[in-house]
Scaffold this motif. Structure first.
Motif, PDB file in Angstrom:
ATOM      1  N   THR A   5       0.835  -1.195   0.000  1.00 10.52           N
ATOM      2  CA  THR A   5       0.000   0.000   0.000  1.00 10.52           C
ATOM      3  C   THR A   5       0.874   1.251   0.000  1.00 10.52           C
ATOM      4  OG1 THR A   5      -0.137  -0.003   2.407  1.00 10.52           O
ATOM      5  CG2 THR A   5      -1.880  -1.157   1.223  1.00 10.52           C
ATOM      6  N   ALA A   6       2.171   1.051  -0.188  1.00 15.65           N
ATOM      7  CA  ALA A   6       3.115   2.178  -0.128  1.00 15.65           C
ATOM      8  C   ALA A   6       2.755   3.275  -1.118  1.00 15.65           C
ATOM      9  CB  ALA A   6       4.537   1.686  -0.380  1.00 15.65           C
ATOM     10  N   GLU A   7       2.349   2.876  -2.325  1.00 13.52           N
ATOM     11  CA  GLU A   7       2.007   3.880  -3.331  1.00 13.52           C
ATOM     12  C   GLU A   7       0.760   4.657  -2.932  1.00 13.52           C
ATOM     13  OE1 GLU A   7       2.715   6.042  -6.878  1.00 13.52           O
ATOM     14  OE2 GLU A   7       3.947   4.730  -5.643  1.00 13.52           O
ATOM     15  N   LEU A   8      -0.199   3.971  -2.319  1.00 14.01           N
ATOM     16  CA  LEU A   8      -1.412   4.643  -1.852  1.00 14.01           C
ATOM     17  C   LEU A   8      -1.071   5.635  -0.746  1.00 14.01           C
ATOM     18  CD1 LEU A   8      -3.966   1.674  -1.742  1.00 14.01           C
ATOM     19  CD2 LEU A   8      -3.601   3.336  -3.578  1.00 14.01           C
ATOM     20  N   HIS A   9      -0.174   5.241   0.154  1.00 18.70           N
ATOM     21  CA  HIS A   9       0.278   6.149   1.213  1.00 18.70           C
ATOM     22  C   HIS A   9       0.986   7.360   0.607  1.00 18.70           C
ATOM     23  CE1 HIS A   9      -0.681   4.199   4.992  1.00 18.70           C
ATOM     24  NE2 HIS A   9      -0.244   3.045   4.519  1.00 18.70           N
ATOM     25  N   PHE A  10       1.885   7.095  -0.347  1.00 16.05           N
ATOM     26  CA  PHE A  10       2.629   8.179  -0.974  1.00 16.05           C
ATOM     27  C   PHE A  10       1.688   9.188  -1.617  1.00 16.05           C
ATOM     28  CE2 PHE A  10       4.355   9.907  -4.979  1.00 16.05           C
ATOM     29  CZ  PHE A  10       5.352  10.726  -4.446  1.00 16.05           C
ATOM     30  N   LEU A  11       0.714   8.696  -2.376  1.00 16.76           N
ATOM     31  CA  LEU A  11      -0.215   9.585  -3.069  1.00 16.76           C
ATOM     32  C   LEU A  11      -1.059  10.400  -2.086  1.00 16.76           C
ATOM     33  CD1 LEU A  11      -1.361   7.188  -5.936  1.00 16.76           C
ATOM     34  CD2 LEU A  11       0.167   9.171  -6.135  1.00 16.76           C
ATOM     35  N   ALA A  12      -1.411   9.766  -0.960  1.00 15.75           N
ATOM     36  CA  ALA A  12      -2.202  10.476   0.054  1.00 15.75           C
ATOM     37  C   ALA A  12      -1.366  11.581   0.713  1.00 15.75           C
ATOM     38  CB  ALA A  12      -2.711   9.496   1.103  1.00 15.75           C
ATOM     39  N   TRP A  13      -0.125  11.254   1.080  1.00 16.11           N
ATOM     40  CA  TRP A  13       0.759  12.270   1.659  1.00 16.11           C
ATOM     41  C   TRP A  13       1.046  13.385   0.661  1.00 16.11           C
ATOM     42  CZ3 TRP A  13       0.885  12.800   6.511  1.00 16.11           C
ATOM     43  CH2 TRP A  13       1.006  11.742   7.407  1.00 16.11           C
ATOM     44  N   LYS A  14       1.235  12.998  -0.603  1.00 11.67           N
ATOM     45  CA  LYS A  14       1.541  13.991  -1.645  1.00 11.67           C
ATOM     46  C   LYS A  14       0.376  14.965  -1.817  1.00 11.67           C
ATOM     47  CE  LYS A  14       4.295  15.439  -5.028  1.00 11.67           C
ATOM     48  NZ  LYS A  14       3.655  16.721  -5.302  1.00 11.67           N
ATOM     49  N   LYS A  15      -0.831  14.453  -1.817  1.00 15.33           N
ATOM     50  CA  LYS A  15      -2.004  15.315  -1.962  1.00 15.33           C
ATOM     51  C   LYS A  15      -2.105  16.286  -0.796  1.00 15.33           C
ATOM     52  CE  LYS A  15      -6.970  15.217  -2.893  1.00 15.33           C
ATOM     53  NZ  LYS A  15      -8.156  14.359  -3.158  1.00 15.33           N
ATOM     54  N   LEU A  16      -1.856  15.765   0.411  1.00 23.98           N
ATOM     55  CA  LEU A  16      -1.896  16.625   1.592  1.00 23.98           C
ATOM     56  C   LEU A  16      -0.803  17.691   1.529  1.00 23.98           C
ATOM     57  CD1 LEU A  16      -3.158  17.076   4.469  1.00 23.98           C
ATOM     58  CD2 LEU A  16      -1.232  15.732   5.319  1.00 23.98           C
ATOM     59  N   ALA A  17       0.421  17.258   1.180  1.00 28.03           N
ATOM     60  CA  ALA A  17       1.543  18.195   1.105  1.00 28.03           C
ATOM     61  C   ALA A  17       1.293  19.284   0.072  1.00 28.03           C
ATOM     62  CB  ALA A  17       2.828  17.435   0.775  1.00 28.03           C
ATOM     63  N   ASP A  18       0.728  18.895  -1.063  1.00 24.69           N
ATOM     64  CA  ASP A  18       0.421  19.883  -2.104  1.00 24.69           C
ATOM     65  C   ASP A  18      -0.566  20.925  -1.604  1.00 24.69           C
ATOM     66  OD1 ASP A  18       2.108  18.582  -3.822  1.00 24.69           O
ATOM     67  OD2 ASP A  18       0.524  17.587  -4.977  1.00 24.69           O
ATOM     68  N   GLU A  19      -1.557  20.468  -0.824  1.00 23.17           N
ATOM     69  CA  GLU A  19      -2.548  21.391  -0.290  1.00 23.17           C
ATOM     70  C   GLU A  19      -1.923  22.363   0.715  1.00 23.17           C
ATOM     71  OE1 GLU A  19      -5.930  19.295   1.240  1.00 23.17           O
ATOM     72  OE2 GLU A  19      -6.409  18.366  -0.692  1.00 23.17           O
ATOM     73  N   MET A  20      -0.833  21.909   1.369  1.00 23.53           N
ATOM     74  CA  MET A  20      -0.142  22.746   2.351  1.00 23.53           C
ATOM     75  C   MET A  20       1.011  23.528   1.717  1.00 23.53           C
ATOM     76  SD  MET A  20      -1.626  22.432   5.275  1.00 23.53           S
ATOM     77  CE  MET A  20      -0.365  23.062   6.405  1.00 23.53           C
ATOM     78  N   SER A  21       1.221  23.323   0.410  1.00 20.76           N
ATOM     79  CA  SER A  21       2.356  23.925  -0.310  1.00 20.76           C
ATOM     80  C   SER A  21       3.689  23.500   0.311  1.00 20.76           C
ATOM     81  CB  SER A  21       2.248  25.460  -0.315  1.00 20.76           C
ATOM     82  OG  SER A  21       1.075  25.851  -1.000  1.00 20.76           O
TER      83      SER A  21
END
Length: 219
Positions: free
Chosen positions: A16-32
């Motif tokens: 599920t590493a890729e799913l975790h990565f994509l979730a963190w990436k989406k959050l990080a993008d929202e936080m710039s």
């Protein structure tokens, strides 16, 4: 004598590493915030709150505790929604075969994962039937590299650490197993899990036969 096996989940039973990565990436993008695969590698085997702090520190950001909890919950919501796409086809090659073999030979089996969504993942995989004990991020307060989650699993199985072999794909997980007095099998590259008692590049190679052959005196 080895009587039980304890498995990490992400990177061992399924990926599920890729799913975790994509979730963190989406959050990080929202936080710039800056977040890439290099930073993501530091999150392997680490709890959600420790992960958000690693990302925060990487960005030299100052965030109060309440906001951190809110961000962690947002990431979890993104991740959990993505779990609905998982099926029985999402075992890592060799994982289901190993779990089946352990059941056939009468070994006790526990999950020792930092994830608080382990039950959901196991349900999606139809893997709950392979485990006698489920230890996850809800079971203990200290996450890896503290050995608590593995000690919890061994205790619930009624076994001593030296009667169990731990399968891990993360450096923090191998450290936790070794610190707790367990035998460790690392899944992944030498630079990440080289401190394990035995290492394989993938789960497909980490068969019960191969493990028995290496730890021959323990069986």
């Amino acid at each position: 004598m080895i009587k039980g096996f304890i498995f990490d989940l992400d990177g061992v039973i399924t990926d599920t590493a890729e799913l975790h990565f994509l979730a963190w990436k989406k959050l990080a993008d929202e936080m710039s915030w800056l977040f890439n695969r290099e930073v993501n590698e530091k999150l392997r085997g680490v709890s959600r709150m420790d992960s958000i702090n690693i990302i925060r520190e990487h960005n030299n950001a100052t965030v109060d505790e309440h906001k951190l909890l809110e961000l962690a919950a947002m990431k979890n919501d993104i991740y959990v929604a993505s779990l609905d796409t998982m099926t029985e086809d999402d075992y890592l090659p060799g994982a289901r075969e190993l779990l089946t073999h352990l059941r056939q030979e009468g070994f006790l089996v526990a999950l020792g994962s930092a994830s608080k969504n382990s039950t959901k993942v196991l349900k999606q995989l139809d893997a709950t039937k392979y485990f006698d004990v489920i230890g996850d991020g809800n079971s203990v307060s200290k996450s890896k590299p503290a050995p608590d989650i593995f000690l919890f699993g061994a205790d619930k199985l009624g076994l001593k650490p030296e009667e169990c072999i731990v399968y891990e794909d993360a450096e923090a997980g191998v450290d936790a197993a070794n610190t707790g007095g367990f035998y460790s099998v690392g899944i992944g590259p030498e630079e990440r899990v080289g401190y394990a008692d035995l290492r394989f590049d993938s789960m497909k190679e980490a068969t019960l036969f191969a493990v028995k052959n290496h730890f021959e005196e323990l069986f």
